[in-house]
Design an enzyme around this catalytic site. Sequence first.
Site, PDB file in Angstrom:
ATOM      1  N   ASP A  28       0.849  -1.197   0.000  1.00  0.00           N
ATOM      2  CA  ASP A  28       0.000   0.000   0.000  1.00  0.00           C
ATOM      3  C   ASP A  28       0.880   1.240   0.000  1.00  0.00           C
ATOM      4  OD1 ASP A  28      -1.862   2.000   0.474  1.00  0.00           O
ATOM      5  OD2 ASP A  28      -1.995   1.559   2.629  1.00  0.00           O
ATOM      6  N   ASN A  30      -0.384   4.574  -0.743  1.00  0.00           N
ATOM      7  CA  ASN A  30      -1.029   5.851  -0.386  1.00  0.00           C
ATOM      8  C   ASN A  30      -1.699   5.823   0.983  1.00  0.00           C
ATOM      9  OD1 ASN A  30      -3.167   4.233  -0.954  1.00  0.00           O
ATOM     10  ND2 ASN A  30      -4.244   5.722  -2.247  1.00  0.00           N
ATOM     11  N   ASP A  36      -1.660  -1.140  -3.919  1.00  0.00           N
ATOM     12  CA  ASP A  36      -1.956  -0.349  -5.118  1.00  0.00           C
ATOM     13  C   ASP A  36      -0.807  -0.425  -6.119  1.00  0.00           C
ATOM     14  OD1 ASP A  36      -0.051   1.451  -3.909  1.00  0.00           O
ATOM     15  OD2 ASP A  36      -1.698   2.237  -2.685  1.00  0.00           O
ATOM     16  N   ASP A 207      -9.344 -15.977 -16.506  1.00  0.00           N
ATOM     17  CA  ASP A 207     -10.093 -16.425 -15.340  1.00  0.00           C
ATOM     18  C   ASP A 207     -11.219 -17.377 -15.745  1.00  0.00           C
ATOM     19  OD1 ASP A 207     -10.704 -15.815 -12.386  1.00  0.00           O
ATOM     20  OD2 ASP A 207     -12.646 -15.479 -13.348  1.00  0.00           O
ATOM     21  N   GLU A 277      -7.102 -20.429 -16.475  1.00  0.00           N
ATOM     22  CA  GLU A 277      -7.451 -21.108 -15.219  1.00  0.00           C
ATOM     23  C   GLU A 277      -8.385 -22.264 -15.556  1.00  0.00           C
ATOM     24  OE1 GLU A 277      -9.492 -20.304 -10.872  1.00  0.00           O
ATOM     25  OE2 GLU A 277     -10.311 -19.355 -12.662  1.00  0.00           O
TER      26      GLU A 277
HETATM   27  C1  GLC Z   1     -11.427 -17.552 -10.378  1.00  0.00           C
HETATM   28  C2  GLC Z   1     -10.591 -16.644  -9.507  1.00  0.00           C
HETATM   29  C3  GLC Z   1     -11.310 -16.445  -8.217  1.00  0.00           C
HETATM   30  C4  GLC Z   1     -12.645 -15.802  -8.499  1.00  0.00           C
HETATM   31  C5  GLC Z   1     -13.446 -16.619  -9.513  1.00  0.00           C
HETATM   32  C6  GLC Z   1     -14.590 -15.833 -10.057  1.00  0.00           C
HETATM   33  O1  GLC Z   1     -11.547 -18.812  -9.834  1.00  0.00           O
HETATM   34  O2  GLC Z   1      -9.294 -17.156  -9.349  1.00  0.00           O
HETATM   35  O3  GLC Z   1     -10.573 -15.677  -7.309  1.00  0.00           O
HETATM   36  O4  GLC Z   1     -13.376 -15.681  -7.323  1.00  0.00           O
HETATM   37  O5  GLC Z   1     -12.673 -16.982 -10.624  1.00  0.00           O
HETATM   38  O6  GLC Z   1     -14.123 -14.839 -10.927  1.00  0.00           O
HETATM   39 CA    CA Z   2      -3.470   1.990  -1.239  1.00  0.00          CA
END
Ligand code: GLC
Ligand code: CA
Length: 551
Positions: A28, A30, A36, A207, A277
């Site tokens: 962090d 700020n 961030d 994702d 993923e």
């Molecule tokens: C994937 C991400 C996870 C998120 C999910 C929904 O599994 O790694 O963190 O909650 O997708 O987007």
């Molecule tokens: Ca911050």
Amino acid sequence: MQNNLQHQQADWWQQGVIYQIYPRSFKDNNGDGIGDLPGIIAKLDYLTWLGVDAIWLSPIYPSPMVDFGYDVSDFTSIDPIFGDLTTFDALVAQAHHSGLKVIMDYVPNHTSDQHPWFLASRSSRQHPKRDWYVWVEPKPDGSPPNNWLGSWGGSAWEWDATTHQYYLHSYHKAMPDLNWRNPAVKDAMFDVVRFWFDRGVDGLRIDSAQRIMKDPHLRDNPPNPTPKVTSYKLLGDYDSQLHLYDRSHADNHAVYRELRQLLDSYSLQSPRVALGEMHIFDWQEWASYYGQQLDELHMPLNFGLVYVPWKASAVRQHVDAIETALRPGAWPNYVLANHDEPRITSRIGPEQARIALMLLLTLRGTPTLYNGDEIGMHNVEIPPQLVHDPWEKSLPGMGLGRDPERSPMQWDAGHNAGFCPPTVKPWLPIADDYQQVNVAAQREDRHSMLALTRALLQLRRTTPALSLGSYAPIAGVPEECFVYVRQSGEQRRLVALNFSGSEQHIQLSTMGNGFIRISTHLDREESVDLASLHLRSDEGCVIELADGQTN
Ligand code: GLC
Ligand code: CA
């Protein structure tokens, strides 16, 4: 051995190590208690010192933060919590200047329910964006159109009282699923990819990549006859069904082929990578996402090590299963932990975490290292009143919550571990051992987990056998040990890992002498007779062998 890559043929994402940053918890800058982009910029020197090659940033897009950034309300901007596009550009420029690649999280399956696309879509049945999401009539009795379940509990369908239809959400109801069968959605989401590649981003971590295409007939999932048997974690009601129709549709492949063409067009300038993923544990199916012609994802992420029982034989079987499943030219990868899974130190203990690290960094394939694992951070217990994770909120007490592995990075022994100013409350509690377990302290300790991580990264980088070489397991070793040889050209390295808390004696009578380059205990570099190799409890070694036949 076929599975040997030469330096000149290898892309950065094959040779390199990917470091995952969970931006909220990294640094962090700020003083609002949340990590961030300026914080990440401030720590780029640390990452180059550590010796990783690429950073993957969990989402930093504008978001209502129901799922802490995975609920995106604008795919082409930066949430003010993290910074802005100018800061992002500076981050990419500085990362590139330091030789680090930048991988963005790309969330194609769903948006936030506050995304303008969804607000438009839900505004009326006639809106041109209505079909950007999956809207369906109720059954005659008013109930949801089928039996699909959300991953975090309950039906995957949410009723919209204004327009009298249900919409689909594979996760939280505040995260409606996009309709990838609508070409306009695909076009818009491909434009998002162009937007980030045009800004110099080197790759995407996609994702929920297996979820984007569902059964177009929306058929009911059949019941799961063995809900308590799983190669993944137990998920509660979600395990009561076989997820045949609500994910992993064969039409995913066509989307990823097209996405790959888009990436490849950018790769002419500089190589871009697509990681997906994939919570798929049938290795044939998992490997299918590389594409028949290696024309889909560069790497479907492999979560096998996250769930495999922590035993030498089981880990070896997993690695062999991956090697067998890959078609020639497909490049493996291994994930040990991430922002969704318990910390490796908590799962297997701090001693074995060093073995896990040596394994991850010496297997054939690209490793992803989760921030904090390089110093052995553990899960932080979160009292109920401080729970943030929507999964824990919807299914409390089942051990599914992910806050414990998202606690702030421990940089030094100061108050708040150097994550945020001492006077500020960090968004999640800091681990109570931060005065011992932190980057600054471990930089000074030549036997620390950080020292081990850095030494392994350096060894991997300077040893083609380890970064690119072939993999061959060695049979006839004690049950508690996993032993393999990596070879590139004539260069050979033996990796011997003791998965137990007792001493092990390995006899490799035909191998002659070797030289221990590194031990997980970081206290010996010496020559050894491999006919009689002793590994201490929880010890792993990388051993230089005499040059072999060129492979
Ligand atoms: C994937 C991400 C996870 C998120 C999910 C929904 O599994 O790694 O963190 O909650 O997708 O987007
Ligand atoms: Ca911050």
